[in-house]
Motif scaffolding. Structure first.
Motif, PDB file in Angstrom:
ATOM      1  N   VAL A  84       0.767  -0.980   0.039  1.00  0.00           N
ATOM      2  CA  VAL A  84      -0.094  -0.023  -0.076  1.00  0.00           C
ATOM      3  C   VAL A  84       1.051   1.352  -0.042  1.00  0.00           C
ATOM      4  N   PHE A  85       0.677   2.066  -0.787  1.00  0.00           N
ATOM      5  CA  PHE A  85       1.178   3.550  -1.094  1.00  0.00           C
ATOM      6  C   PHE A  85       0.060   4.355  -0.510  1.00  0.00           C
ATOM      7  N   TYR A  86       0.213   5.211   0.625  1.00  0.00           N
ATOM      8  CA  TYR A  86      -0.804   6.035   1.261  1.00  0.00           C
ATOM      9  C   TYR A  86      -0.232   7.416   1.074  1.00  0.00           C
ATOM     10  N   THR A  87      -1.026   8.282   0.685  1.00  0.00           N
ATOM     11  CA  THR A  87      -0.922   9.663   0.520  1.00  0.00           C
ATOM     12  C   THR A  87      -2.029  10.275   1.530  1.00  0.00           C
ATOM     13  N   ALA A  88      -1.479  11.286   2.420  1.00  0.00           N
ATOM     14  CA  ALA A  88      -2.688  11.804   3.249  1.00  0.00           C
ATOM     15  C   ALA A  88      -2.250  13.066   3.330  1.00  0.00           C
ATOM     16  N   ILE A  89      -3.547  14.046   3.239  1.00  0.00           N
ATOM     17  CA  ILE A  89      -3.178  15.436   3.209  1.00  0.00           C
ATOM     18  C   ILE A  89      -3.973  15.980   4.702  1.00  0.00           C
ATOM     19  N   GLU A  90      -3.384  17.008   5.209  1.00  0.00           N
ATOM     20  CA  GLU A  90      -3.670  17.653   6.292  1.00  0.00           C
ATOM     21  C   GLU A  90      -3.118  19.028   6.653  1.00  0.00           C
ATOM     22  N   TRP A 121       7.425  15.168   6.234  1.00  0.00           N
ATOM     23  CA  TRP A 121       6.404  15.448   5.416  1.00  0.00           C
ATOM     24  C   TRP A 121       6.957  15.459   4.079  1.00  0.00           C
ATOM     25  N   ASN A 122       5.879  15.209   3.022  1.00  0.00           N
ATOM     26  CA  ASN A 122       6.064  15.464   1.621  1.00  0.00           C
ATOM     27  C   ASN A 122       7.179  14.609   1.082  1.00  0.00           C
ATOM     28  N   GLU A 123       7.294  13.400   1.680  1.00  0.00           N
ATOM     29  CA  GLU A 123       8.224  12.521   1.100  1.00  0.00           C
ATOM     30  C   GLU A 123       7.618  11.152   1.321  1.00  0.00           C
ATOM     31  N   PRO A 124       7.875   9.979   0.692  1.00  0.00           N
ATOM     32  CA  PRO A 124       7.455   8.697   1.092  1.00  0.00           C
ATOM     33  C   PRO A 124       8.581   8.188   2.226  1.00  0.00           C
ATOM     34  N   VAL A 125       7.670   7.443   3.322  1.00  0.00           N
ATOM     35  CA  VAL A 125       8.335   6.858   4.470  1.00  0.00           C
ATOM     36  C   VAL A 125       7.768   5.599   4.680  1.00  0.00           C
ATOM     37  N   GLU A 126       8.700   4.600   4.774  1.00  0.00           N
ATOM     38  CA  GLU A 126       8.223   3.308   5.208  1.00  0.00           C
ATOM     39  C   GLU A 126       7.877   2.893   6.440  1.00  0.00           C
ATOM     40  N   ILE A 127       6.572   2.708   6.669  1.00  0.00           N
ATOM     41  CA  ILE A 127       6.184   2.443   8.133  1.00  0.00           C
ATOM     42  C   ILE A 127       6.447   0.979   8.520  1.00  0.00           C
ATOM     43  N   ASN A 128       5.911   0.130   7.652  1.00  0.00           N
ATOM     44  CA  ASN A 128       6.530  -1.433   7.643  1.00  0.00           C
ATOM     45  C   ASN A 128       6.413  -1.731   6.136  1.00  0.00           C
ATOM     46  N   PRO A 129       7.100  -3.110   6.243  1.00  0.00           N
ATOM     47  CA  PRO A 129       7.587  -3.263   4.675  1.00  0.00           C
ATOM     48  C   PRO A 129       6.321  -3.373   3.675  1.00  0.00           C
ATOM     49  N   CYS A 130       5.007  -3.497   3.951  1.00  0.00           N
ATOM     50  CA  CYS A 130       3.908  -3.449   3.166  1.00  0.00           C
ATOM     51  C   CYS A 130       3.443  -2.001   2.966  1.00  0.00           C
ATOM     52  N   PHE A 131       3.764  -1.069   3.878  1.00  0.00           N
ATOM     53  CA  PHE A 131       3.166   0.247   3.729  1.00  0.00           C
ATOM     54  C   PHE A 131       4.177   1.460   3.776  1.00  0.00           C
ATOM     55  N   SER A 132       3.696   2.297   2.977  1.00  0.00           N
ATOM     56  CA  SER A 132       4.576   3.367   2.949  1.00  0.00           C
ATOM     57  C   SER A 132       3.455   4.639   2.916  1.00  0.00           C
ATOM     58  N   LEU A 133       4.058   5.706   3.609  1.00  0.00           N
ATOM     59  CA  LEU A 133       3.160   6.864   3.964  1.00  0.00           C
ATOM     60  C   LEU A 133       3.809   8.192   3.255  1.00  0.00           C
ATOM     61  N   THR A 134       2.813   9.068   2.519  1.00  0.00           N
ATOM     62  CA  THR A 134       3.563  10.282   2.143  1.00  0.00           C
ATOM     63  C   THR A 134       2.330  11.324   2.687  1.00  0.00           C
ATOM     64  N   LYS A 135       2.962  12.015   3.443  1.00  0.00           N
ATOM     65  CA  LYS A 135       1.985  13.233   4.250  1.00  0.00           C
ATOM     66  C   LYS A 135       2.300  14.443   3.574  1.00  0.00           C
ATOM     67  N   LEU A 136       1.225  15.173   3.283  1.00  0.00           N
ATOM     68  CA  LEU A 136       1.157  16.438   2.849  1.00  0.00           C
ATOM     69  C   LEU A 136       0.475  17.427   3.628  1.00  0.00           C
ATOM     70  N   GLU A 137       1.389  18.425   4.117  1.00  0.00           N
ATOM     71  CA  GLU A 137       0.696  19.486   4.937  1.00  0.00           C
ATOM     72  C   GLU A 137      -0.026  20.722   4.081  1.00  0.00           C
TER      73      GLU A 137
END
Length: 223
Positions: A84-90, A121-137
Motif C-alpha cells: 500500500v502506498f498511502y498519501t494523506a493531506i492535513e 512531510w512531503n516524502e514517502p516513508v516506509e512504516i512497515n514493509p507493506c506500507f509507505s506513507l506520504t504526508k502533505l501539509e
C-alpha cells in the motif's frame, strides 16, 4: 499551524480528539475504532483489495487527523501482505504531545502510531514493509498531483463545520484523482453530498453504517 485539540474516550474504548476551534470530533463518540473500521476498512480497503488484487494499492486520505485510518490500513497491509502506498493531506496537524496520549497502539496491538506522525512531510516513508506513507501539509484545494488512486478515504470534518469541503467542485477534484474502478468512502450520507458526487460522474452506493449511523457512502468511478 497545529490543531487545538483535546482527547476523549469514545464508547468502544478508543480515543478521539475534539477540535476546539470547530467544536467537532475527529471520530464518532460512539466509537472511533468501530467507525473507522466500518467506513474506511470494511467498505473501502477490503473492497479495493478485491477490485485490484494484483496491484499495489494507492490510497489517498483527506484528513490525516489522529492517524487512526492510516494505522488501521498499515495493520491490514501487513496482515494481507499487500503493498500500500498511502498519501494523506492535513492542513492542521495535531500536536505530537496529544498524539503520544492516544491509545490506538495499545487498543489495536500495533506499534506504528508515533512513526506515522513523526514521519517527514512531503516524502514517502516506509512504516512497515507493506506500507509507505506520504504526508502533505496543505489544504485540499491547493493539492496538485499527477498521481491517481485506487481508493480515497474522505474524512473531512462535517459539512456544518467545513461546508467548502463538500461542494461539487471538491468531488469533481476527487473523481479526477480516482483510477477507473476506483472508489471513495465517507461517513457523511447527506442528500446533497450524494448529488454532488453524482454530478462528478461517480456511482453512489449507500451502505449500513457503524453504531448510531444508519447510512454511509461508497462512490465509484465507472470503468
Amino acid at each position: 499551524m497545529k490543531a487545538d485539540v483535546r482527547l476523549v474516550i469514545t464508547a468502544d474504548g478508543s480515543h478521539t480528539a475534539i477540535n476546539q476551534v470547530l467544536n467537532k470530533t475527529y471520530h464518532s463518540i460512539h466509537g472511533a475504532y468501530q467507525e473507522s473500521q466500518r467506513v474506511y476498512i470494511e467498505l473501502g480497503l477490503y473492497a479495493a483489495l478485491k477490485m485490484f488484487p494484483h496491484n499495489p494499492l494507492r490510497i489517498f486520505e483527506m484528513g490525516f487527523g489522529t492517524g487512526l485510518n492510516a494505522l488501521l490500513t498499515a495493520r491490514e497491509a501487513e496482515i494481507h501482505q499487500h503493498q500500500v502506498f498511502y498519501t494523506a493531506i492535513e492542513a492542521y496537524p495535531m500536536p505530537i504531545e496529544e498524539i503520544r496520549q492516544l491509545n490506538y497502539d495499545q487498543f489495536l496491538g500495533t506499534s506504528y502510531l508515533i512513526n506515522l506522525h513523526e514521519s517527514s512531510w512531503n516524502e514517502p516513508v516506509e512504516i512497515n514493509p507493506c506500507f509507505s506513507l506520504t504526508k502533505l501539509e496543505s489544504n485540499l484545494q491547493e493539492l496538485q498531483t499527477d498521481e491517481r488512486f485506487h481508493l480515497i478515504y474522505y474524512d473531512a470534518f462535517a459539512p456544518t463545520a467545513q461546508p467548502e469541503l463538500w461542494e461539487p467542485e471538491i468531488f469533481q477534484q476527487m473523481a479526477n484523482l480516482l483510477l477507473p474502478g476506483g472508489m471513495m468512502t465517507t461517513y457523511c450520507s447527506r442528500s446533497y453530498v450524494q448529488r454532488n458526487m453524482r454530478a462528478a460522474g461517480l456511482t453512489v452506493e449507500k451502505h449500513p453504517g457503524p453504531a448510531h449511523k444508519r447510512d454511509i457512502l461508497r462512490a465509484i468511478r465507472p470503468m
